[in-house]
Design a protein around this motif. Structure first.
Motif, mmCIF file in Angstrom:
data_model
loop_
_atom_site.group_PDB
_atom_site.id
_atom_site.type_symbol
_atom_site.label_atom_id
_atom_site.label_comp_id
_atom_site.label_asym_id
_atom_site.label_seq_id
_atom_site.Cartn_x
_atom_site.Cartn_y
_atom_site.Cartn_z
ATOM 1 N N UNK A 287 48.283 -55.117 -48.508
ATOM 2 C CA UNK A 287 49.579 -54.206 -48.569
ATOM 3 C C UNK A 287 49.566 -53.712 -47.239
ATOM 4 N N UNK A 288 48.591 -52.937 -46.802
ATOM 5 C CA UNK A 288 48.289 -52.061 -45.609
ATOM 6 C C UNK A 288 48.846 -53.120 -44.172
ATOM 7 N N UNK A 289 48.128 -54.199 -44.238
ATOM 8 C CA UNK A 289 48.195 -55.061 -43.033
ATOM 9 C C UNK A 289 49.614 -55.701 -43.247
ATOM 10 N N UNK A 290 50.090 -56.079 -44.332
ATOM 11 C CA UNK A 290 51.556 -56.441 -44.454
ATOM 12 C C UNK A 290 52.417 -55.245 -44.034
ATOM 13 N N UNK A 291 52.138 -54.245 -44.371
ATOM 14 C CA UNK A 291 53.112 -53.020 -43.986
ATOM 15 C C UNK A 291 53.159 -52.948 -42.570
ATOM 16 N N UNK A 292 52.065 -52.992 -41.766
ATOM 17 C CA UNK A 292 51.891 -52.647 -40.458
ATOM 18 C C UNK A 292 52.447 -53.674 -39.568
ATOM 19 N N UNK A 293 52.824 -54.911 -40.225
ATOM 20 C CA UNK A 293 53.576 -55.914 -39.426
ATOM 21 C C UNK A 293 54.962 -56.177 -40.046
ATOM 22 N N UNK A 294 55.389 -55.370 -40.745
ATOM 23 C CA UNK A 294 56.906 -55.340 -41.410
ATOM 24 C C UNK A 294 57.653 -54.019 -40.700
ATOM 25 N N UNK A 295 58.770 -54.388 -40.537
ATOM 26 C CA UNK A 295 59.768 -53.478 -40.082
ATOM 27 C C UNK A 295 60.852 -53.265 -40.832
ATOM 28 N N UNK A 296 60.757 -53.207 -42.328
ATOM 29 C CA UNK A 296 62.082 -52.914 -43.105
ATOM 30 C C UNK A 296 61.786 -51.683 -44.113
ATOM 31 N N UNK A 297 62.899 -51.304 -44.791
ATOM 32 C CA UNK A 297 62.643 -49.979 -45.771
ATOM 33 C C UNK A 297 62.726 -50.703 -47.226
ATOM 34 N N UNK A 298 61.581 -50.028 -47.855
ATOM 35 C CA UNK A 298 61.581 -50.519 -48.997
ATOM 36 C C UNK A 298 61.288 -49.091 -49.833
ATOM 37 N N UNK A 299 61.265 -49.024 -51.255
ATOM 38 C CA UNK A 299 61.187 -47.825 -52.170
ATOM 39 C C UNK A 299 59.524 -47.751 -52.285
ATOM 40 N N UNK A 300 59.042 -46.547 -51.774
ATOM 41 C CA UNK A 300 57.485 -46.225 -52.009
ATOM 42 C C UNK A 300 57.024 -45.124 -52.652
#
Length: 455
Positions: A287-300
């Motif tokens: 999840x962290x690796x995917x997060x660091x490669x993404x640039x979109x907003x989502x509910x957290x």
């Protein structure tokens, strides 16, 4: 003998010199503090007044679309006001040989001498004086010309030639200065762009280094539960063989069966717990690796997300004896760019591990966050605090500067906190170091605007 060397009456010469000196002082005073376009505009106006002519033009030599030389005017005075700047070809004009650095002087009849020069016709010109602007390298940069609707009298000729000669040289110096400034600005711009590109590359490399460290840490962390599970599985194989022997024998002991079954159960539970632990670690890392490669907003869910980041960095934090307390409500959630938010938390944690405890722990880091309604909008307020050595005044002032580090030569790149600063500002927020004293730990406060908030 040239026109400038022709003898004139002594009285007229003295009067001419006095008039020239007065005009020179006046124009020099009015233009002394002006630069660039302002200098040229003041100059053409004051020259026109001093010479009592209708037009004074300052222009730069250019190459026209057809390859001919032309003039792009820089300032044009037309009797009562300035005219808009224009471009025109030098072909069939009085100064068509300007690159030969020849002075042009026509006391009268200029339209008859150059009937194809439509600009002279439009101006209803009668007399013309043009002086080339020559720089210190002998290059012709432009023309300074005076044009009048009446002939230029003999007593005005020497004054006009003197003033135009002096201020043509001054204009050339100004144009040369402008060219050098433009070249310098272009050079600075190129170097700035190169530095920014290099900095962006280094920032990306720093992110990859951080991710590489995370990968290595998670791999080490995952090895432990998997290793336990493998050992337990091997032991269970031995227990299964014991069970088989017990069941296959002539006499079956109930107590032996129960002991063996209990051992098998414990082994299975041990395998299950450790594989679940490995799965959680891999899930958090993924999840962290995917997060660091993404640039979109989502509910957290902020607490859950923060715990996953802390868990992913567990090996590095335990290495220096740091524990992390996450003080975030379990039901606090909002919409965020999770990729960039993960990078912010990662860099804050690693900065504390590297710099907050140079002699190792134990240490405690607190990560607290809550929502606040300010000015009709929700903000996420986060405070990151450690109980390490704190910051000196110099470090506090330069903490977010790129390439500033207290670990120069010891593996510090000086980009971690700069990345935090950059990302937070890209997300529309602010980051600042809270007041404190050396030895009392470090507190960093962040404010981030959020689209919506629920608690």
């Amino acid at each position: 003998m040239s026109e400038l060397e022709e003898a004139v009456p002594l009285f007229d010469a003295a009067d001419g010199r006095a008039l020239a000196e007065a005009a020179l002082r006046s124009i020099t005073t009015s233009t002394s503090r002006a630069r660039g376009d302002d200098f040229l505009r003041i100059l053409v106006r004051d020259l026109a007044h001093a010479l009592d002519v209708t037009y004074v033009i300052a222009g730069r030599v250019i190459t026209m679309d057809d390859g001919d030389e032309g003039i792009r005017t820089l300032a044009v005075w037309a009797g009562q006001d300035y005219l808009p700047n224009m471009e025109y070809s030098l072909r069939h004009t009085p100064c068509q040989d300007v690159t030969d650095q020849c002075m042009c002087f026509h006391a009268s009849g200029i339209q008859a001498d150059y009937p194809e020069d439509t600009l002279l016709v439009d101006m209803k010109a009668e007399s013309y004086i043009g002086m080339p602007m020559i720089d210190t390298e002998g290059k012709t940069l432009g023309i300074l010309s005076a044009i009048d609707t009446k002939p230029i009298s003999e007593d005005k000729r020497l004054l006009a030639l003197s003033l135009l000669s002096i201020f043509a040289a001054r204009c050339a110096a100004e144009l040369q200065h402008q060219e050098r400034e433009q070249q310098l600005e272009a050079k600075v711009q190129r170097r700035t762009e190169a530095l920014l590109a290099a900095q962006a590359t280094l920032v990306e490399q720093e992110k990859m280094v951080a991710l590489g460290t995370l990968v290595a840490g998670v791999a080490h962390e995952v090895n432990t539960p998997i290793g336990v599970a493998v050992t337990a599985a091997s032991t269970m194989t031995s227990y299964a063989e014991d069970l088989f022997k017990c069941v296959s024998g002539e006499r079956v002991s109930r107590s032996e069966l129960l002991v063996t079954v209990q051992r098998l159960r414990e082994g299975a539970q041990l395998i299950e717990r450790n594989l679940a632990r490995a799965a959680d670690l891999i899930g958090n890392f993924k999840q962290l690796a995917v997060d660091q490669g993404s640039q979109h907003e989502s509910e957290v869910r902020l607490r859950e997300h923060a715990l996953s980041v802390v868990s992913a960095h567990g090996p590095e934090l335990r290495k220096v004896g740091i524990t992390v307390e996450v003080d975030i409500a379990a039901d606090l959630r909002t919409r965020l760019d999770t990729g960039r938010w993960s990078q912010v938390l990662s860099n804050l944690l690693m900065n504390a591990a590297k710099h907050g405890y140079p002699d190792g722990g134990p240490g405690k880091v607190t990560l607290a966050a809550h929502m606040a309604l300010e000015g009709g909008a929700y903000w996420l307020l986060l405070e990151f605090a450690d109980d390490g050595i704190g910051l000196t005044q110099e470090v506090r002032e330069r903490l977010f500067e790129p390439f500033f580090t207290t670990k120069r030569g010891q593996g510090g790149s000086g980009l971690g906190m700069h990345i935090v600063y950059t990302i937070v500002h890209q997300m529309g927020g602010q980051v600042a170091v809270a007041p404190g004293t050396p030895g009392a730990g470090c507190r960093i406060r962040l404010r981030l605007p959020v689209r919506s908030a629920k608690t």
